[in-house]
Design a protein around this motif. Structure first.
Motif, PDB file in Angstrom:
ATOM      1  N   ASN A  48       0.818  -1.228  -0.057  1.00  0.00           N
ATOM      2  CA  ASN A  48       0.093  -0.085  -0.006  1.00  0.00           C
ATOM      3  C   ASN A  48       0.818   1.215  -0.044  1.00  0.00           C
ATOM      4  OD1 ASN A  48      -2.450  -1.495  -0.026  1.00  0.00           O
ATOM      5  ND2 ASN A  48      -3.078  -1.102   1.899  1.00  0.00           N
ATOM      6  N   SER A  49       2.089   1.090   0.452  1.00  0.00           N
ATOM      7  CA  SER A  49       3.004   2.386   0.280  1.00  0.00           C
ATOM      8  C   SER A  49       3.782   2.323  -1.191  1.00  0.00           C
ATOM      9  CB  SER A  49       3.990   2.282   1.303  1.00  0.00           C
ATOM     10  OG  SER A  49       3.355   2.109   2.491  1.00  0.00           O
ATOM     11  N   GLY A  50       3.445   1.499  -2.112  1.00  0.00           N
ATOM     12  CA  GLY A  50       4.022   1.663  -3.246  1.00  0.00           C
ATOM     13  C   GLY A  50       5.219   0.651  -3.603  1.00  0.00           C
ATOM     14  N   TYR A  51       5.447  -0.127  -2.587  1.00  0.00           N
ATOM     15  CA  TYR A  51       6.420  -1.195  -2.709  1.00  0.00           C
ATOM     16  C   TYR A  51       6.239  -2.412  -3.097  1.00  0.00           C
ATOM     17  CZ  TYR A  51       9.245   2.807  -0.695  1.00  0.00           C
ATOM     18  OH  TYR A  51       9.690   4.093  -0.473  1.00  0.00           O
ATOM     19  N   ARG A  52       5.711  -2.531  -4.540  1.00  0.00           N
ATOM     20  CA  ARG A  52       5.187  -3.780  -4.896  1.00  0.00           C
ATOM     21  C   ARG A  52       6.109  -4.824  -4.876  1.00  0.00           C
ATOM     22  NH1 ARG A  52       1.274  -5.410  -9.008  1.00  0.00           N
ATOM     23  NH2 ARG A  52       1.991  -7.084  -9.979  1.00  0.00           N
ATOM     24  N   ALA A  53       7.614  -4.561  -5.320  1.00  0.00           N
ATOM     25  CA  ALA A  53       8.390  -5.356  -5.534  1.00  0.00           C
ATOM     26  C   ALA A  53       9.013  -6.200  -4.042  1.00  0.00           C
ATOM     27  CB  ALA A  53       9.646  -5.168  -6.097  1.00  0.00           C
ATOM     28  N   GLU A  54       8.705  -5.167  -3.120  1.00  0.00           N
ATOM     29  CA  GLU A  54       8.859  -5.746  -1.424  1.00  0.00           C
ATOM     30  C   GLU A  54       7.873  -6.388  -1.053  1.00  0.00           C
ATOM     31  OE1 GLU A  54       9.801  -2.822  -3.100  1.00  0.00           O
ATOM     32  OE2 GLU A  54      12.120  -2.613  -2.756  1.00  0.00           O
ATOM     33  N   ALA A  55       6.708  -6.386  -1.608  1.00  0.00           N
ATOM     34  CA  ALA A  55       5.465  -7.230  -1.001  1.00  0.00           C
ATOM     35  C   ALA A  55       5.442  -8.597  -1.644  1.00  0.00           C
ATOM     36  CB  ALA A  55       4.130  -6.415  -1.334  1.00  0.00           C
ATOM     37  N   VAL A  56       5.999  -8.712  -2.826  1.00  0.00           N
ATOM     38  CA  VAL A  56       5.745 -10.139  -3.581  1.00  0.00           C
ATOM     39  C   VAL A  56       6.446 -11.056  -2.787  1.00  0.00           C
ATOM     40  CG1 VAL A  56       6.224 -11.161  -5.586  1.00  0.00           C
ATOM     41  CG2 VAL A  56       5.348  -9.090  -5.923  1.00  0.00           C
ATOM     42  N   PRO A  57       7.473 -11.100  -2.161  1.00  0.00           N
ATOM     43  CA  PRO A  57       8.169 -12.127  -1.435  1.00  0.00           C
ATOM     44  C   PRO A  57       7.229 -12.723  -0.519  1.00  0.00           C
ATOM     45  CG  PRO A  57       9.730 -10.510  -1.710  1.00  0.00           C
ATOM     46  CD  PRO A  57       8.342  -9.933  -2.297  1.00  0.00           C
ATOM     47  N   LEU A  58       6.624 -11.712   0.287  1.00  0.00           N
ATOM     48  CA  LEU A  58       5.619 -11.891   1.444  1.00  0.00           C
ATOM     49  C   LEU A  58       4.636 -12.483   1.182  1.00  0.00           C
ATOM     50  CD1 LEU A  58       6.633  -8.694   3.321  1.00  0.00           C
ATOM     51  CD2 LEU A  58       7.470 -10.944   3.645  1.00  0.00           C
ATOM     52  N   ALA A  59       4.086 -12.267   0.030  1.00  0.00           N
ATOM     53  CA  ALA A  59       2.790 -12.846  -0.639  1.00  0.00           C
ATOM     54  C   ALA A  59       3.282 -14.286  -0.761  1.00  0.00           C
ATOM     55  CB  ALA A  59       2.192 -12.223  -1.762  1.00  0.00           C
ATOM     56  N   ARG A  60       4.255 -14.686  -1.541  1.00  0.00           N
ATOM     57  CA  ARG A  60       4.623 -15.937  -1.934  1.00  0.00           C
ATOM     58  C   ARG A  60       4.924 -16.695  -0.296  1.00  0.00           C
ATOM     59  NH1 ARG A  60       8.924 -14.901  -5.086  1.00  0.00           N
ATOM     60  NH2 ARG A  60       7.687 -14.747  -6.776  1.00  0.00           N
ATOM     61  N   ARG A  61       5.500 -16.324   0.220  1.00  0.00           N
ATOM     62  CA  ARG A  61       5.768 -16.986   1.755  1.00  0.00           C
ATOM     63  C   ARG A  61       4.315 -17.125   2.290  1.00  0.00           C
ATOM     64  NH1 ARG A  61       9.866 -17.133   4.925  1.00  0.00           N
ATOM     65  NH2 ARG A  61       9.357 -17.938   7.104  1.00  0.00           N
ATOM     66  N   PHE A  62       3.436 -16.513   2.396  1.00  0.00           N
ATOM     67  CA  PHE A  62       2.146 -16.641   2.887  1.00  0.00           C
ATOM     68  C   PHE A  62       1.535 -18.172   2.271  1.00  0.00           C
ATOM     69  CE2 PHE A  62      -2.377 -16.509   3.315  1.00  0.00           C
ATOM     70  CZ  PHE A  62      -2.566 -15.937   4.443  1.00  0.00           C
ATOM     71  N   ALA A  63       1.629 -17.969   0.823  1.00  0.00           N
ATOM     72  CA  ALA A  63       0.933 -18.881   0.127  1.00  0.00           C
ATOM     73  C   ALA A  63       1.470 -20.141   0.572  1.00  0.00           C
ATOM     74  CB  ALA A  63       1.080 -18.602  -1.396  1.00  0.00           C
ATOM     75  N   GLU A  64       3.027 -20.283   0.594  1.00  0.00           N
ATOM     76  CA  GLU A  64       3.464 -21.393   1.088  1.00  0.00           C
ATOM     77  C   GLU A  64       3.229 -21.818   2.246  1.00  0.00           C
ATOM     78  OE1 GLU A  64       7.251 -20.356  -2.161  1.00  0.00           O
ATOM     79  OE2 GLU A  64       7.568 -20.446   0.054  1.00  0.00           O
ATOM     80  N   THR A  65       3.416 -20.954   3.236  1.00  0.00           N
ATOM     81  CA  THR A  65       2.951 -21.212   4.590  1.00  0.00           C
ATOM     82  C   THR A  65       1.895 -21.997   4.915  1.00  0.00           C
ATOM     83  OG1 THR A  65       4.597 -19.382   5.308  1.00  0.00           O
ATOM     84  CG2 THR A  65       3.139 -20.468   7.175  1.00  0.00           C
ATOM     85  N   PHE A  66       0.706 -21.521   4.257  1.00  0.00           N
ATOM     86  CA  PHE A  66      -0.716 -21.839   4.483  1.00  0.00           C
ATOM     87  C   PHE A  66      -1.334 -22.842   3.482  1.00  0.00           C
ATOM     88  CE2 PHE A  66      -0.181 -18.073   7.190  1.00  0.00           C
ATOM     89  CZ  PHE A  66      -0.557 -18.799   8.324  1.00  0.00           C
ATOM     90  N   ALA A  67      -0.255 -23.275   2.361  1.00  0.00           N
ATOM     91  CA  ALA A  67      -0.716 -24.227   1.522  1.00  0.00           C
ATOM     92  C   ALA A  67      -1.716 -25.346   1.952  1.00  0.00           C
ATOM     93  CB  ALA A  67       0.353 -24.606   0.688  1.00  0.00           C
ATOM     94  N   GLY A  68      -1.317 -26.042   2.843  1.00  0.00           N
ATOM     95  CA  GLY A  68      -1.995 -27.263   3.384  1.00  0.00           C
ATOM     96  C   GLY A  68      -3.194 -27.068   4.149  1.00  0.00           C
ATOM     97  N   TYR A  69      -3.698 -25.859   4.407  1.00  0.00           N
ATOM     98  CA  TYR A  69      -4.885 -25.678   5.445  1.00  0.00           C
ATOM     99  C   TYR A  69      -6.414 -25.488   4.683  1.00  0.00           C
ATOM    100  CZ  TYR A  69      -1.298 -25.194   8.767  1.00  0.00           C
ATOM    101  OH  TYR A  69      -0.404 -25.178   9.591  1.00  0.00           O
ATOM    102  N   ASP A  70      -7.303 -26.173   5.286  1.00  0.00           N
ATOM    103  CA  ASP A  70      -8.473 -26.007   4.884  1.00  0.00           C
ATOM    104  C   ASP A  70      -9.153 -24.473   4.944  1.00  0.00           C
ATOM    105  OD1 ASP A  70      -8.791 -28.887   4.265  1.00  0.00           O
ATOM    106  OD2 ASP A  70      -9.312 -29.162   6.281  1.00  0.00           O
ATOM    107  N   ALA A  71      -8.895 -23.864   5.917  1.00  0.00           N
ATOM    108  CA  ALA A  71      -9.183 -22.461   6.315  1.00  0.00           C
ATOM    109  C   ALA A  71      -7.811 -21.741   6.923  1.00  0.00           C
ATOM    110  CB  ALA A  71     -10.505 -22.357   7.036  1.00  0.00           C
ATOM    111  N   VAL A  72      -7.712 -20.597   6.692  1.00  0.00           N
ATOM    112  CA  VAL A  72      -6.735 -19.796   7.248  1.00  0.00           C
ATOM    113  C   VAL A  72      -7.588 -18.509   7.776  1.00  0.00           C
ATOM    114  CG1 VAL A  72      -4.706 -18.379   7.188  1.00  0.00           C
ATOM    115  CG2 VAL A  72      -5.062 -20.097   5.314  1.00  0.00           C
ATOM    116  N   VAL A  73      -7.360 -18.466   9.263  1.00  0.00           N
ATOM    117  CA  VAL A  73      -8.145 -17.327  10.080  1.00  0.00           C
ATOM    118  C   VAL A  73      -7.348 -16.357  10.677  1.00  0.00           C
ATOM    119  CG1 VAL A  73      -8.134 -18.473  11.980  1.00  0.00           C
ATOM    120  CG2 VAL A  73      -9.836 -16.826  11.721  1.00  0.00           C
TER     121      VAL A  73
END
Lengths: 234, 478
Positions: A48-73
């Motif tokens: 949201n501050s305009g640092y898209r390139a810096e946000a992408v690795p964190l999105a990837r990390r989130f997706a990997e971390t929570f890949a096996g769950y039926d629901a994330v809360v």
């Protein structure tokens, strides 16, 4: 059902009581909650501050971390909005896990079908619907329905409730004067309710609101609504 | 050199600070924005298919943008066939030069004006004045602003920052022939302006207008207004010159059906605006016989090239987003430094000028999303704001920046679970003595850059035990 808890960085460091409350509510309802320790932050501040390139690795990390769950809360409307609304645009392969990520009231009401979580809280409270929960997730009255089912709770309406509190992430620092003007109006509305606690679904907004209330000497305390559902204050 | 109507003298945060200190302004703005906002909400609520109308409006605009060159040529052919003369202007300077030349050719040095954002955007009044031509604004609010030698602060209600006693004072001091005993009764104010304007309508040889819509199929221009002063200008003078942004097109006459429902309810909170004027070239013996249309680009083609940002060109200038914006409500239009203020201004202005000239505007929002909810053509303003923030950050990538260093450091820390856990512990341990000393977990003052936070609010200190440490201790027996 495998439920993964995404605590969010703000809660991890500053408001662990909110995370403990989520675990307590879900376990009391008979669900098992897991906390994958590899999780960190959703990257909303960067994106949201305009640092898209810096946000992408964190999105990837989130997706990997929570890949096996039926629901994330997560006990945060804005972090869930970042995941569900922001991630697919940032990194298309996150779309699947993003769609399974819920704010607490969505998980309780929509996925688990619960409104009365068996809590009691004998205090006068008011509720501020935070913007991303309200307008991006469309939480609607889900948090209010959960709160109305809490025994001995007196829930009073907040005037101009749907108006932004002025936090806005880095906005609070970059446009500190405007943010402060919005905060002053929000605090005045909260004081007018005579509530002991002001509740919300986001501790980041509550940090801003609570900081304003405390600075002006107001007696109302900020509290995440999950802590009410868990049956006690922090 | 007059100032660019799209670029302010100060960055937004500083201009906002200046405006915030004006108490009367804040009271006027709050009362005015809330009144229009509530009216709009009532008028929209009574339309059962409002959401479908929004979708239709957005779809028509997307279609127009997708085949703009074709539609523009079609419009030019139809308007020309109907007797109008079409002129093309790449930028503000060209547009002003064309209008100035056209006015000079008529031999007059006075024009009456219909309220128009396009002419504000290109700084037409100033350009005409420099050429010795007087342009008189005939929209009541535009007239007030012009008499006060001020700039508009709202797209629809340019004098929103004045209350009626301030307006009475402006009339008494600056409007020729005004009764010195004029009261601040709204009817008396309107009557005073009416008398002042009436004489000028009757003597004017040339009128200048904008247009809300331009129909490609027929070459028709459309102006919506409330007062009837616009209609006076559009019908009485011999020459009519209309300055129109190239994105104002709709393909067919039938498409107006959607926008004539969306616009009045969104802008003034009315079911239908009192006056809708439409004209197609020249009608012999009726109305202006010398009709010109100046089609203006002025940054629109560049905006069109941006896949995310181009939706800002859907805008029909209703200003519903201004009236619901919590930031606009506090600071008013002048803080944005552009004739397009508020949320739509924050996404449109930096695209028309290039982000470098308006770097602070995309950050002038909390991303609360109230603007998107009310937009009649579904412009996702928060999405475009974030997109433009990226552009503002990206084009500074070569320069050193404390903020970028901090953002990169945050991502580096958060890219490894262990590193992150360690940093949480350090943060907690480092602040523990302070928490013990204060006997509370809030502080009233932090060093720069967080001093901006504690200027307005207390700040929390880390909790005694992070969530992950609690989890590890209580769940995993470590």
């Amino acid at each position: 059902m495998r439920i993964g808890l995404f605590i969010t960085c703000v809660n991890d460091l500053l408001y662990p009581g909110t995370g403990r409350a989520v675990v307590r509510v879900l376990e009391r309802l008979g669900h098992r909650v897991e906390f994958p320790v590899e999780q960190t932050c959703c990257g909303q501040m960067q994106a949201n501050s305009g640092y898209r390139a810096e946000a992408v690795p964190l999105a990837r990390r989130f997706a990997e971390t929570f890949a096996g769950y039926d629901a994330v809360v997560a006990p945060s409307g804005s972090c869930v909005a970042m995941v569900r609304d922001g991630y697919p645009r940032l990194l298309p392969e996150t779309a699947e896990v993003a769609a399974r990520t819920y704010e607490l009231s969505e998980l309780l009401v929509d996925v688990l079908g619960v409104v009365d979580v068996g809590a009691r809280f004998p205090h006068r409270v008011t509720y501020h619907p935070t913007c991303h929960g309200l307008r991006m997730l469309r939480l609607g009255d889900r948090p209010m329905r959960l709160l109305r089912a809490v025994r001995d709770l007196e829930l009073v309406e907040l005037p101009d409730a749907e108006e932004c509190c002025g936090f806005g992430g880095t906005f609070a620092v970059k446009n500190s004067d405007v943010s402060g003007a919005m905060l002053a109006d929000k605090c005045a509305a909260i004081r007018a309710t005579d509530a002991e606690y002001v509740l919300a679904a986001d501790n980041s907004c509550l940090t801003h609101i609570g900081g304003g209330l405390s600075r002006s000497g107001a007696p109302t305390r900020p509290l995440h609504y999950a802590e009410i559902l868990a049956g006690g204050g922090r | 050199m007059t100032r660019n109507p799209l670029v302010g003298e100060l960055p937004f945060p500083e201009a906002a600070r200046r405006e915030l200190s004006r108490e009367q302004l804040r009271r006027n703005l709050r009362s005015a924005t809330h009144t229009i906002r509530d009216k709009r909400a009532r008028m929209v609520a009574e339309v059962p298919d409002w959401e479908e109308l929004r979708v239709a409006g957005s779809a028509i605009k997307a279609d127009v943008l997708a085949r703009l060159p074709e539609l523009l040529t079609r419009f030019e052919a139809a308007a020309t066939a109907a007797g109008a003369r079409v002129h093309w202007a790449r930028d503000a300077a060209e547009a002003c030069a064309i209008v100035t030349r056209l006015v000079r050719e008529t031999g007059t040095d006075e024009v009456v004006k219909v309220k128009s954002m396009a002419t504000q955007e290109i700084g037409l009044n100033e350009a005409l004045e420099a050429a010795g031509i007087t342009a008189l604004e005939t929209d009541l609010a535009e007239l007030i602003v012009q008499l006060a030698d001020d700039t508009p602060s709202h797209i629809l209600v340019p004098a929103i920052h004045y209350n009626r006693s301030e307006i009475r004072d402006i009339f008494r001091e600056r409007m020729a022939g005004t009764d010195p005993d004029l009261t601040d009764d709204p009817r008396a104010l309107a009557e005073a302006a009416r008398r002042y304007l009436r004489e000028r309508f009757l003597s004017a040889k040339v009128a200048v207008s904008g247009a809300n819509f331009a129909v490609a199929d027929t070459g028709t221009l459309v102006v919506l207004e409330s007062e009837g002063n616009g209609r006076m200008c559009l019908t009485l003078p011999e020459t009519l010159i209309s300055v129109v942004g190239i994105e104002k097109l709709v393909p067919t006459f039938a498409d107006l059906e959607v926008f004539l429902q969306l616009l009045p309810r969104s802008s003034t909170g009315e079911r239908m605006n009192p006056y809708t004027s439409m004209w197609t070239g020249v009608t012999s013996g009726d109305g202006p016989q010398d009709v010109h249309i100046v089609l203006v680009d002025n940054g629109r083609t560049a905006t069109l090239a941006d896949e995310v940002g181009r939706q800002a060109l859907h805008c029909i200038r209703c200003s519903a987003c201004l009236n619901v914006c919590p930031v606009y409500e506090r600071v008013g239009g002048h803080a944005y430094g552009s004739v397009y203020p508020g949320p739509i201004g924050a996404v449109l202005t930096p695209q028309l000028t290039g982000v470098a000239a308006n770097r602070s505007l995309p950050f002038a929002s909390t991303l609360c999303g109230a603007c998107f909810d009310v937009c009649p053509v579904r412009i996702d303003i928060p999405q475009v704001l974030v997109h433009l923030r990226q552009q503002a950050v990206d084009e500074r990538r070569g320069h050193p920046s404390a903020e970028r260093t901090a953002m990169r450091a945050a991502t580096w820390i958060m890219s490894a679970g262990r590193r992150y856990t360690r940093v949480l512990r350090i943060a907690r341990r480092a602040t523990r003595p302070l928490a013990a000393l204060l006997r509370r977990r809030t502080v009233r003052r932090l060093p720069w850059p967080l001093s901006a936070w504690t200027a307005e609010r207390d700040a929390p200190l880390p909790a005694g035990e992070s969530f992950r440490d609690w989890w590890a201790r209580s769940r995993e027996g470590s």
